[in-house]
Write a protein that holds these residues in place. Structure first.
Motif, PDB file in Angstrom:
ATOM      1  N   ALA A  89     -42.841 -84.986 -10.507  1.00 28.06           N
ATOM      2  CA  ALA A  89     -43.287 -83.777 -11.222  1.00 28.06           C
ATOM      3  C   ALA A  89     -43.935 -82.815 -10.215  1.00 28.06           C
ATOM      4  O   ALA A  89     -44.370 -83.246  -9.146  1.00 28.06           O
ATOM      5  N   PRO A  90     -44.033 -81.525 -10.553  1.00 31.26           N
ATOM      6  CA  PRO A  90     -43.531 -80.883 -11.780  1.00 31.26           C
ATOM      7  C   PRO A  90     -42.016 -80.705 -11.832  1.00 31.26           C
ATOM      8  O   PRO A  90     -41.475 -80.498 -12.904  1.00 31.26           O
ATOM      9  N   TYR A  93     -39.891 -78.552 -14.205  1.00 25.29           N
ATOM     10  CA  TYR A  93     -40.896 -77.849 -15.022  1.00 25.29           C
ATOM     11  C   TYR A  93     -41.893 -77.083 -14.158  1.00 25.29           C
ATOM     12  O   TYR A  93     -42.961 -76.694 -14.635  1.00 25.29           O
ATOM     13  N   SER A  94     -41.555 -76.830 -12.891  1.00 21.09           N
ATOM     14  CA  SER A  94     -42.489 -76.195 -11.957  1.00 21.09           C
ATOM     15  C   SER A  94     -43.027 -74.864 -12.489  1.00 21.09           C
ATOM     16  O   SER A  94     -44.229 -74.607 -12.436  1.00 21.09           O
ATOM     17  N   TRP A  97     -45.334 -75.349 -15.600  1.00 27.90           N
ATOM     18  CA  TRP A  97     -46.680 -75.850 -15.311  1.00 27.90           C
ATOM     19  C   TRP A  97     -47.655 -74.686 -15.124  1.00 27.90           C
ATOM     20  O   TRP A  97     -48.850 -74.834 -15.351  1.00 27.90           O
ATOM     21  N   ALA A 107     -51.985 -74.536 -11.766  1.00 29.90           N
ATOM     22  CA  ALA A 107     -50.944 -75.556 -11.580  1.00 29.90           C
ATOM     23  C   ALA A 107     -51.187 -76.342 -10.287  1.00 29.90           C
ATOM     24  O   ALA A 107     -50.990 -77.557 -10.237  1.00 29.90           O
ATOM     25  N   ILE A 111     -51.941 -80.411  -9.754  1.00 29.53           N
ATOM     26  CA  ILE A 111     -51.261 -81.303  -8.803  1.00 29.53           C
ATOM     27  C   ILE A 111     -52.278 -82.083  -7.984  1.00 29.53           C
ATOM     28  O   ILE A 111     -52.184 -83.307  -7.839  1.00 29.53           O
TER      29      ILE A 111
END
Length: 200
Positions: A89-90, A93-94, A97, A107, A111
């Motif tokens: 991840a992300p 879906y970067s 986020w 975001a 992380i």
């Protein structure tokens, strides 16, 4: 190689993106090959739902929708940051986020909070998909490996660039000039594969 390739001088290509920065980047990259680029945004095309579970799948959805709507070849990019400690991840879906407000600072904090210990390996992926009105597609992937910096550094770039240190470097992408980043980035590597196959 597809019967459609290489693209001919004077070809018109739709960039399946509403991002003006991305349009400018690709227009510059394609200019030496005599390919004219127009964006999905300029043509008022709707943005399709990215429902695939891979970068390639989402790039193909965007490219096929633009090609079908315009009757022209269309090029789409899907890319993101994958972090080993977060199970990749992300990833796809970067952008999500960062939320609708594009809060990449938040975001990046998320992380960092998810990294436990010294497992800081990460990689950026970019997949370019070229689609034709008859349904034919070609996809090209670029990847760059690196690590996550403990805190954001640098003011250049965009997105997650301030926390990504590419392999062999001590600087983040955001501490590099555009020319330095573009010489080694995941998107540059995907474009090089596309160039060899599609631009002759």
């Amino acid at each position: 190689m597809s019967a459609h390739l290489p693209l001919k001088q004077g070809s018109r290509l739709v960039l399946a993106s509403h991002n003006k920065g991305k349009l400018a980047e690709f227009a510059t990259l394609l200019a030496p090959y005599g390919v004219e680029v127009v964006s999905a945004g300029e043509l008022n095309l709707p943005e399709p739902d990215e429902t695939a579970l891979t970068f390639e799948g989402n790039a193909r959805i965007k490219a096929e929708a633009a090609a079908k709507a315009t009757g022209l070849p269309a090029l789409a990019d899907d890319s993101g940051l994958c972090v080993s400690a977060l199970g990749g991840a992300p990833g796809i879906y970067s952008a999500r986020w960062a939320g609708p407000d594009k809060d990449f600072a938040g975001a990046m904090r998320r992380i960092e909070e998810g990294i436990d210990g010294d497992e800081r390996e990460a990689w950026f992926i970019s997949v370019l998909c070229l689609a034709f009105p008859d349904g034919a597609t070609e996809c090209f992937e670029g990847r760059i490996d690196g690590t996550i910096a403990p805190e954001p550094r640098g003011a250049a770039g965009h997105g997650y660039d301030p926390i990504f240190v590419p392999e062999g470097e001590t600087r983040t992408f955001a501490e590099m000039s555009d020319a330095e980043k573009n010489a080694i980035s995941h998107r540059a590597r995907a474009f090089e594969a596309f160039r060899k196959e599609c631009l002759g």
